[in-house]
Design a protein around this motif. Structure first.
Motif, mmCIF file in Angstrom:
data_model
loop_
_atom_site.group_PDB
_atom_site.id
_atom_site.type_symbol
_atom_site.label_atom_id
_atom_site.label_comp_id
_atom_site.label_asym_id
_atom_site.label_seq_id
_atom_site.Cartn_x
_atom_site.Cartn_y
_atom_site.Cartn_z
ATOM 1 N N HIS A 26 26.295 -29.656 10.628
ATOM 2 C CA HIS A 26 27.405 -28.986 9.949
ATOM 3 C C HIS A 26 28.305 -30.034 9.312
ATOM 4 O O HIS A 26 28.544 -31.100 9.893
ATOM 5 C CB HIS A 26 28.203 -28.141 10.950
ATOM 6 N N ASP A 27 28.804 -29.715 8.124
ATOM 7 C CA ASP A 27 29.682 -30.662 7.420
ATOM 8 C C ASP A 27 30.973 -30.918 8.183
ATOM 9 O O ASP A 27 31.638 -31.944 7.953
ATOM 10 C CB ASP A 27 30.023 -30.124 6.024
ATOM 11 N N ARG A 28 31.347 -30.013 9.072
ATOM 12 C CA ARG A 28 32.620 -30.153 9.793
ATOM 13 C C ARG A 28 32.556 -31.211 10.891
ATOM 14 O O ARG A 28 33.590 -31.650 11.400
ATOM 15 C CB ARG A 28 33.029 -28.795 10.389
ATOM 16 N N TYR A 55 18.662 -42.753 14.080
ATOM 17 C CA TYR A 55 19.798 -43.088 13.214
ATOM 18 C C TYR A 55 19.310 -43.255 11.769
ATOM 19 O O TYR A 55 19.887 -42.693 10.834
ATOM 20 C CB TYR A 55 20.463 -44.365 13.713
ATOM 21 N N ASN A 56 18.224 -44.014 11.607
ATOM 22 C CA ASN A 56 17.697 -44.257 10.265
ATOM 23 C C ASN A 56 17.162 -42.974 9.633
ATOM 24 O O ASN A 56 17.353 -42.735 8.433
ATOM 25 C CB ASN A 56 16.596 -45.319 10.314
ATOM 26 N N THR A 112 18.417 -38.698 5.437
ATOM 27 C CA THR A 112 18.613 -37.307 4.991
ATOM 28 C C THR A 112 19.997 -37.104 4.391
ATOM 29 O O THR A 112 20.330 -35.993 3.985
ATOM 30 C CB THR A 112 18.423 -36.316 6.156
ATOM 31 N N GLY A 113 20.809 -38.169 4.368
ATOM 32 C CA GLY A 113 22.123 -38.083 3.750
ATOM 33 C C GLY A 113 23.286 -38.014 4.720
ATOM 34 O O GLY A 113 24.443 -37.917 4.304
ATOM 35 N N CYS A 114 23.018 -38.087 6.016
ATOM 36 C CA CYS A 114 24.102 -38.043 7.009
ATOM 37 C C CYS A 114 24.894 -39.349 6.945
ATOM 38 O O CYS A 114 24.317 -40.442 7.016
ATOM 39 C CB CYS A 114 23.538 -37.852 8.408
ATOM 40 N N ASP A 115 26.202 -39.236 6.844
ATOM 41 C CA ASP A 115 27.049 -40.432 6.796
ATOM 42 C C ASP A 115 28.135 -40.407 7.869
ATOM 43 O O ASP A 115 29.135 -41.112 7.771
ATOM 44 C CB ASP A 115 27.675 -40.586 5.411
#
Length: 358
Positions: A116-118, A130-131, A136-139
């Motif tokens: 979730h973006d939250r 982690y990689n 997938t774009g998780c920051d």
């Protein structure tokens, strides 16, 4: 003091949160609260409430789930820590820092889908994951290790001995820990064979929380309970005994299927038998692609540190072989530990807290 809530969606999430709670208490800068969703059964709530009372932290509840959510929202927490998305949108205010410590590290795709973006910060247990999440774009990631395993380094030996005495283990026998998943599960295939091991081994059965909590899986605890009653050295851990860590440390072998336990057990560096004969739902028997869509198939194929059993008839011989050759796969387990678990030093919780304090 900053106010922190641990939103414990199910009781079996608590062992992931407990080391974080202990580290927060040690730092003496946080007002710690805990809550669990209000359900028709209060069994899990009552257990968690007692745990919180014993360690002197506040437990948040209400007469209904709607009121519980209102109570949480009104508390205006600085930080809320969750193990899945769950009720996140209903309990997190605009200024609250939302942190995810995902509840499992096994073979299911939900690890990647429950996003979730939250979520402001997500704890990750290994460099490889982690990689993968990063790609997938998780920051919002922080590489911590798996907080649940911190207690492998802190749990007192006396507590382990006390647990042994409580379940009346035969100290002259090796101990097998059987920790199956609830679905897909090996329970129907494995349980009929366990009495054949009863004379030579202690067998501890640790069921998934859903085997007790969800009606469609009640048959699993009923089947194992019958084994417990009929066999002197087979011990079913009851649903209030939610913490598997002491049983990792007292066992000589893990027997499992698709459970996260195969990865959690790696630091023990003792044999792991992975039973790959499951009882599937009718729909998954017909449309197996639907089943495999739920599984991290590549991760499953990469598991090279367990003895694989595809037919139940192989189980007994494999158990005796593994116990007699306990070091045979030691190097694979050591390599897998480095790959699947970051920095096994008992400080994953500390790294997480450092990250959200930064």
């Amino acid at each position: 003091m900053k106010k922190v809530l641990f939103e414990t969606h199910h009781l079996y999430y608590w062992p992931n949160f407990l080391p974080i709670v202990q580290e927060l208490k040690r730092r003496n800068q946080y007002d710690i609260h805990v809550s669990i969703p209000k359900r028709s059964s209060c069994f899990e709530q009552n257990i968690l409430m007692k745990v919180c009372n014993d360690i002197d932290i506040r437990f948040i509840t209400a007469n209904s789930e709607v009121q519980r959510i209102k109570n949480i929202f009104s508390e205006k927490y600085d930080i809320i820590i969750v193990g899945n998305i769950g009720k996140l949108n209903k309990i997190v205010r605009k200024g609250t820092k939302a942190i995810m410590v995902y509840h499992g590290i096994g073979l299911k795709q939900s690890y990647y889908n429950d996003m979730h973006d939250r979520i402001d910060l997500r704890a990750v247990e290994s460099v490889s994951r982690y990689n993968k999440l990063k790609n997938t774009g998780c920051d919002n990631l922080v590489l911590t290790g798996f907080t649940k395993l911190d207690r492998l380094f802190t749990i007192p030996d006396g507590k382990i001995e006390k647990k042994k005495n409580m379940i009346n283990l035969d100290q002259s026998k090796k101990t097998i820990l059987y920790a199956p998943s609830y679905y897909p599960t090996s329970i129907e295939k494995v349980c009929p064979l366990l009495p054949d091991l009863n004379n030579d081994f202690n067998i501890i059965i640790k069921l998934h929380g859903f085997s007790w909590e969800k009606k469609k899986y009640y048959y699993q605890n009923a089947l194992c309970n019958e084994l417990d009653k009929a066999n002197e050295n087979i011990h079913l851990l009851k649903n209030y005994d939610y913490d598997i860590i002491p049983y990792y440390k007292m066992s000589d072998m893990l027997l499992t299927d698709l459970s996260s336990t195969m990865f959690e057990y790696l630091p023990i560096n003792k044999p792991i038998i992975q039973v790959q004969c499951y009882t599937l739902k009718f729909m998954h028997k017909i449309f197996k692609n639907r089943f495999f869509r739920k599984i991290d198939y590549q991760r499953m194929l990469n598991v090279n540190f367990t003895y694989h059993i595809k037919d139940p008839s192989e189980l007994l011989s494999r158990v005796y072989y593994a116990i007699d050759n306990i070091d045979e796969m030691s190097s694979q387990r050591i390599n897998a530990t480095e790959h699947y678990l970051y920095k096994l030093d008992g400080k994953a919780s500390s790294r997480l807290i450092d990250a959200f304090e930064d």
